[in-house]
Scaffold this motif. Structure first.
Motif, PDB file in Angstrom:
ATOM      1  N   PHE A 217       5.453   4.152  10.002  1.00 53.96           N
ATOM      2  CA  PHE A 217       4.442   4.895   9.249  1.00 53.96           C
ATOM      3  C   PHE A 217       4.650   6.400   9.427  1.00 53.96           C
ATOM      4  CE2 PHE A 217       2.242   0.848   9.914  1.00 53.96           C
ATOM      5  CZ  PHE A 217       1.619   0.638   8.704  1.00 53.96           C
TER       6      PHE A 217
ATOM      7  N   SER B 152       0.804  -1.234   0.000  1.00 52.97           N
ATOM      8  CA  SER B 152       0.000   0.000   0.000  1.00 52.97           C
ATOM      9  C   SER B 152       0.830   1.274   0.000  1.00 52.97           C
ATOM     10  CB  SER B 152      -0.921   0.020   1.228  1.00 52.97           C
ATOM     11  OG  SER B 152      -0.174   0.374   2.379  1.00 52.97           O
ATOM     12  N   TYR B 153       0.130   2.352  -0.304  1.00 51.50           N
ATOM     13  CA  TYR B 153       0.683   3.703  -0.173  1.00 51.50           C
ATOM     14  C   TYR B 153       0.313   4.281   1.194  1.00 51.50           C
ATOM     15  CZ  TYR B 153       1.550   8.621  -1.391  1.00 51.50           C
ATOM     16  OH  TYR B 153       2.022   9.912  -1.429  1.00 51.50           O
ATOM     17  N   GLY B 154      -0.854   3.848   1.694  1.00 54.11           N
ATOM     18  CA  GLY B 154      -1.303   4.367   2.984  1.00 54.11           C
ATOM     19  C   GLY B 154      -2.356   3.476   3.617  1.00 54.11           C
TER      20      GLY B 154
ATOM     21  N   VAL C  23       7.233  -0.948   6.122  1.00 48.59           N
ATOM     22  CA  VAL C  23       6.193   0.095   6.078  1.00 48.59           C
ATOM     23  C   VAL C  23       6.793   1.498   6.144  1.00 48.59           C
ATOM     24  CG1 VAL C  23       4.391  -1.371   7.047  1.00 48.59           C
ATOM     25  CG2 VAL C  23       5.771   0.032   8.577  1.00 48.59           C
TER      26      VAL C  23
ATOM     27  N   LYS D 293       5.141   4.815   4.748  1.00 48.00           N
ATOM     28  CA  LYS D 293       3.753   4.674   4.280  1.00 48.00           C
ATOM     29  C   LYS D 293       2.882   5.591   5.124  1.00 48.00           C
ATOM     30  CE  LYS D 293       4.224  -0.072   2.719  1.00 48.00           C
ATOM     31  NZ  LYS D 293       4.303   0.235   1.293  1.00 48.00           N
TER      32      LYS D 293
END
Ligand SMILES: Cc1cc2nc3c(=O)[nH]c(=O)nc-3n(C[C@H](O)[C@H](O)[C@H](O)COP(=O)(O)O)c2cc1C
Length: 184
Positions: free
Chosen positions: A148, A76-78, A110, A113
């Motif tokens: 993150f 994922s991007y976020g 991660v 992200k």
């Protein structure tokens, strides 16, 4: 660009889930692929504290439905976490999810992200309001310590019944903002 939604409310007509879906739809309108995981409908166990992940490059030994979620997060991007406030804190499902991210602490999967939290509670006034915000700050710190990049923490208030948020334009607008910002 993939945005992953994690719903940790067990109830139908969940306000935090409604806001999460709104944020994801906004992200989709900006070109993102989106996916939502309803943890209450999945087979997920709590961290077994066996340190297998520490010795195996971040791989969690539990062969349950969270393995798909890990893969999705890595792609994922976020990530947007939606949680009801229960007894002054995130839901127990959210806590299980957060504990299960322990395996990502020592690996770099991660890094940077984006991450946002959408929380919903019934109360509208301090003092509850204040200490819940503190608890959400601690949760945000944990996500940042995993790697993150924190984007938003939104606490939706006064949602004391199912779908109460549907009559609150200001709160739905906050969900749109979350979707817009996480896709930047
Ligand atoms: C077990 C339980 C504990 C709760 N604890 C709180 C609380 O500490 N503070 C609060 O404002 N609301 C509390 N509530 C109300 C929920 O936070 C509120 O209804 C929220 O909007 C639920 O989110 P959801 O609709 O996404 O499930 C509690 C509800 C339940 C079922």
């Amino acid at each position: 660009m993939k945005i992953v939604g994690i719903n940790t409310s067990p109830r139908k007509g969940s306000n935090s889930r409604i806001a999460l879906v709104k944020a994801l739809k906004t992200a989709k309108s900006k070109g993102a692929d989106t996916v939502i995981y309803d943890l209450n409908d999945m087979n997920i166990r709590t961290c077994q504290a066996d340190n297998y992940c520490v010795d195996n490059n971040g791989k969690c030994i539990l062969d349950d439905d969270l393995q798909d979620v890990y893969k999705s997060i890595v792609e994922s991007y976020g990530v947007i976490l939606a949680t009801p406030i229960y007894m002054g804190n995130v839901s127990s499902l959210a806590k299980i999810f957060i504990d299960r991210l322990h395996c990502l602490l020592r690996v770099d999967t991660v890094r940077d992200k984006k991450f946002s939290i959408i929380a919903s509670q019934a109360a509208i006034e301090p003092p509850m309001y204040e200490y819940i915000k503190n608890n959400l700050d601690i949760t945000s710190d944990i996500f940042q310590s995993i790697g993150f990049e924190l984007e938003d923490v939104v606490l939706l208030i006064g949602n004391d019944s199912e779908e109460a948020i549907l009559n609150k334009k200001d709160q739905l607008d906050k969900a749109v903002m979350v979707g817009n910002k996480i896709t930047r």
